[in-house]
Design a protein around this motif. Structure first.
Motif, PDB file in Angstrom:
ATOM      1  N   MET A  33      -0.892  20.968  -1.478  1.00  0.00           N
ATOM      2  CA  MET A  33       0.048  20.764  -0.377  1.00  0.00           C
ATOM      3  C   MET A  33       1.365  20.232  -0.916  1.00  0.00           C
ATOM      4  N   GLU A  34       2.408  20.544  -0.255  1.00  0.00           N
ATOM      5  CA  GLU A  34       3.754  20.316  -0.764  1.00  0.00           C
ATOM      6  C   GLU A  34       4.438  19.271   0.132  1.00  0.00           C
ATOM      7  N   PHE A  35       4.596  18.045  -0.408  1.00  0.00           N
ATOM      8  CA  PHE A  35       5.223  16.978   0.363  1.00  0.00           C
ATOM      9  C   PHE A  35       6.468  16.447  -0.345  1.00  0.00           C
ATOM     10  N   SER A  36       7.084  17.316  -1.158  1.00  0.00           N
ATOM     11  CA  SER A  36       8.235  16.840  -1.938  1.00  0.00           C
ATOM     12  C   SER A  36       9.374  16.387  -1.022  1.00  0.00           C
ATOM     13  N   MET A  37       9.385  16.881   0.239  1.00  0.00           N
ATOM     14  CA  MET A  37      10.436  16.441   1.173  1.00  0.00           C
ATOM     15  C   MET A  37      10.335  14.945   1.472  1.00  0.00           C
ATOM     16  N   LEU A  38       9.236  14.319   1.091  1.00  0.00           N
ATOM     17  CA  LEU A  38       9.074  12.884   1.365  1.00  0.00           C
ATOM     18  C   LEU A  38       9.462  12.000   0.178  1.00  0.00           C
ATOM     19  N   LEU A  39       9.841  12.613  -0.937  1.00  0.00           N
ATOM     20  CA  LEU A  39      10.052  11.809  -2.148  1.00  0.00           C
ATOM     21  C   LEU A  39      11.241  10.867  -2.037  1.00  0.00           C
ATOM     22  N   ARG A  40      12.161  11.159  -1.114  1.00  0.00           N
ATOM     23  CA  ARG A  40      13.311  10.258  -0.980  1.00  0.00           C
ATOM     24  C   ARG A  40      13.109   9.214   0.120  1.00  0.00           C
ATOM     25  N   GLU A  41      11.901   9.153   0.667  1.00  0.00           N
ATOM     26  CA  GLU A  41      11.642   8.229   1.778  1.00  0.00           C
ATOM     27  C   GLU A  41      11.745   6.763   1.365  1.00  0.00           C
ATOM     28  N   SER A  42      11.384   6.437   0.128  1.00  0.00           N
ATOM     29  CA  SER A  42      11.511   5.047  -0.335  1.00  0.00           C
ATOM     30  C   SER A  42      11.597   5.041  -1.855  1.00  0.00           C
ATOM     31  N   GLU A  43      11.769   3.860  -2.443  1.00  0.00           N
ATOM     32  CA  GLU A  43      11.854   3.724  -3.899  1.00  0.00           C
ATOM     33  C   GLU A  43      10.484   3.976  -4.530  1.00  0.00           C
ATOM     34  N   PRO A  44      10.408   4.820  -5.539  1.00  0.00           N
ATOM     35  CA  PRO A  44       9.116   5.012  -6.203  1.00  0.00           C
ATOM     36  C   PRO A  44       8.653   3.748  -6.920  1.00  0.00           C
ATOM     37  N   GLN A  45       7.343   3.544  -6.932  1.00  0.00           N
ATOM     38  CA  GLN A  45       6.755   2.415  -7.651  1.00  0.00           C
ATOM     39  C   GLN A  45       6.031   2.964  -8.874  1.00  0.00           C
ATOM     40  N   SER A  46       6.084   2.211  -9.941  1.00  0.00           N
ATOM     41  CA  SER A  46       5.536   2.660 -11.208  1.00  0.00           C
ATOM     42  C   SER A  46       4.153   2.035 -11.443  1.00  0.00           C
ATOM     43  N   TYR A  47       3.178   2.846 -11.858  1.00  0.00           N
ATOM     44  CA  TYR A  47       1.830   2.367 -12.173  1.00  0.00           C
ATOM     45  C   TYR A  47       1.440   2.830 -13.569  1.00  0.00           C
ATOM     46  N   ALA A  48       0.748   1.965 -14.293  1.00  0.00           N
ATOM     47  CA  ALA A  48       0.239   2.339 -15.619  1.00  0.00           C
ATOM     48  C   ALA A  48      -1.137   2.993 -15.472  1.00  0.00           C
ATOM     49  N   GLN A  49      -1.491   3.782 -16.452  1.00  0.00           N
ATOM     50  CA  GLN A  49      -2.820   4.408 -16.461  1.00  0.00           C
ATOM     51  C   GLN A  49      -3.898   3.345 -16.248  1.00  0.00           C
ATOM     52  N   GLY A  50      -4.812   3.591 -15.328  1.00  0.00           N
ATOM     53  CA  GLY A  50      -5.897   2.648 -15.081  1.00  0.00           C
ATOM     54  C   GLY A  50      -5.605   1.635 -13.985  1.00  0.00           C
ATOM     55  N   ASP A  51      -4.359   1.523 -13.572  1.00  0.00           N
ATOM     56  CA  ASP A  51      -4.040   0.587 -12.478  1.00  0.00           C
ATOM     57  C   ASP A  51      -4.761   0.997 -11.191  1.00  0.00           C
ATOM     58  N   VAL A  52      -5.264  -0.001 -10.480  1.00  0.00           N
ATOM     59  CA  VAL A  52      -5.878   0.262  -9.172  1.00  0.00           C
ATOM     60  C   VAL A  52      -4.790   0.201  -8.104  1.00  0.00           C
ATOM     61  N   ILE A  53      -4.634   1.259  -7.352  1.00  0.00           N
ATOM     62  CA  ILE A  53      -3.611   1.295  -6.299  1.00  0.00           C
ATOM     63  C   ILE A  53      -4.173   0.679  -5.013  1.00  0.00           C
ATOM     64  N   PHE A  54      -5.387   1.055  -4.655  1.00  0.00           N
ATOM     65  CA  PHE A  54      -6.119   0.332  -3.607  1.00  0.00           C
ATOM     66  C   PHE A  54      -7.618   0.552  -3.813  1.00  0.00           C
ATOM     67  N   ARG A  55      -8.396  -0.319  -3.169  1.00  0.00           N
ATOM     68  CA  ARG A  55      -9.850  -0.237  -3.294  1.00  0.00           C
ATOM     69  C   ARG A  55     -10.495   0.105  -1.956  1.00  0.00           C
ATOM     70  N   ALA A  56     -11.578   0.865  -1.997  1.00  0.00           N
ATOM     71  CA  ALA A  56     -12.360   1.155  -0.787  1.00  0.00           C
ATOM     72  C   ALA A  56     -12.704  -0.157  -0.096  1.00  0.00           C
ATOM     73  N   GLY A  57     -12.555  -0.199   1.214  1.00  0.00           N
ATOM     74  CA  GLY A  57     -12.905  -1.388   1.981  1.00  0.00           C
ATOM     75  C   GLY A  57     -11.725  -2.283   2.310  1.00  0.00           C
ATOM     76  N   GLU A  58     -10.635  -2.169   1.553  1.00  0.00           N
ATOM     77  CA  GLU A  58      -9.440  -2.952   1.854  1.00  0.00           C
ATOM     78  C   GLU A  58      -8.733  -2.409   3.093  1.00  0.00           C
ATOM     79  N   ASP A  59      -7.990  -3.289   3.761  1.00  0.00           N
ATOM     80  CA  ASP A  59      -7.075  -2.796   4.791  1.00  0.00           C
ATOM     81  C   ASP A  59      -5.912  -2.090   4.101  1.00  0.00           C
ATOM     82  N   GLY A  60      -5.344  -1.102   4.782  1.00  0.00           N
ATOM     83  CA  GLY A  60      -4.233  -0.382   4.154  1.00  0.00           C
ATOM     84  C   GLY A  60      -3.160  -0.075   5.160  1.00  0.00           C
ATOM     85  N   ASP A  61      -1.913  -0.224   4.772  1.00  0.00           N
ATOM     86  CA  ASP A  61      -0.838   0.165   5.686  1.00  0.00           C
ATOM     87  C   ASP A  61       0.228   0.998   4.986  1.00  0.00           C
ATOM     88  N   LEU A  62      -0.139   1.598   3.852  1.00  0.00           N
ATOM     89  CA  LEU A  62       0.770   2.503   3.150  1.00  0.00           C
ATOM     90  C   LEU A  62       0.025   3.766   2.741  1.00  0.00           C
TER      91      LEU A  62
END
Lengths: 117, 117
Positions: free
Chosen positions: B1-30
């Protein structure tokens, strides 16, 4: 999910218990809102969901134009309200609440299918 | 799926290999659009999907306000563009094409999870 607002979209069709509504692999251009009764969705011989009154099924073929992913069989006698692709697209475009409700229904399915909660 | 139109919606955040972005069971609002790199989604210890550039993940918690259904880990170094619930709801309301694309993404997931095609 509550889709009773769609029950007046078209004439309900009547199905007897055991009737096949559609089979996995077929092309599909209708989704169905359940007015009365229950429909069983199965994939690869496994029941993946039971759909009851005011909920809907068959929306996936309208969304991605791929063949039916599951087989739908009337679990009881049913009244089903068919909705075609044109009407579906108009509902998504004009009724964000409908779009959100379809997404919620799909999220429920994905959560139900995940290996664990 | 192609969502490149959303890439300018906010500042990109940088993650290193292995970083956990979120975990199952957590609340999420992003939810996150992948600008660069790959993200692995897993549930119950099983990888259920890999998400690459211009696709998105994390939308389910925005749709149904339930805890995260999967754990998301950076498979490689990544740039991710976060989108919050308010913006997501506005996109669904104002851009039927966005709503349809999210539905297609979810349909892909459901088809990929079904016991057989």
């Amino acid at each position: 999910m509550e889709f009773s607002m769609l029950l007046r979209e078209s004439e309900p069709q009547s199905y007897a218990q055991g009737d096949v509504i559609f089979r996995a692999g077929e092309d599909g251009d209708l989704m169905y809102v359940v007015q009365e009764g229950e429909v069983s969705l199965s994939s690869g011989g496994t029941e993946v969901e039971t759909v009851g009154p005011n909920s809907l099924f068959g929306e996936m073929a309208l969304i991605d134009d791929e063949p039916r992913s599951a087989t739908a069989v009337a679990r009881t006698a049913c009244l089903l309200v068919p909705i075609d692709r044109t009407r579906f697209e108009r509902l998504v475009g004009m009724t964000p609440r409908f779009a959100t409700s379809v997404m919620k229904l799909m999220a429920d399915r994905i959560r139900g299918m995940n290996p664990s909660p």
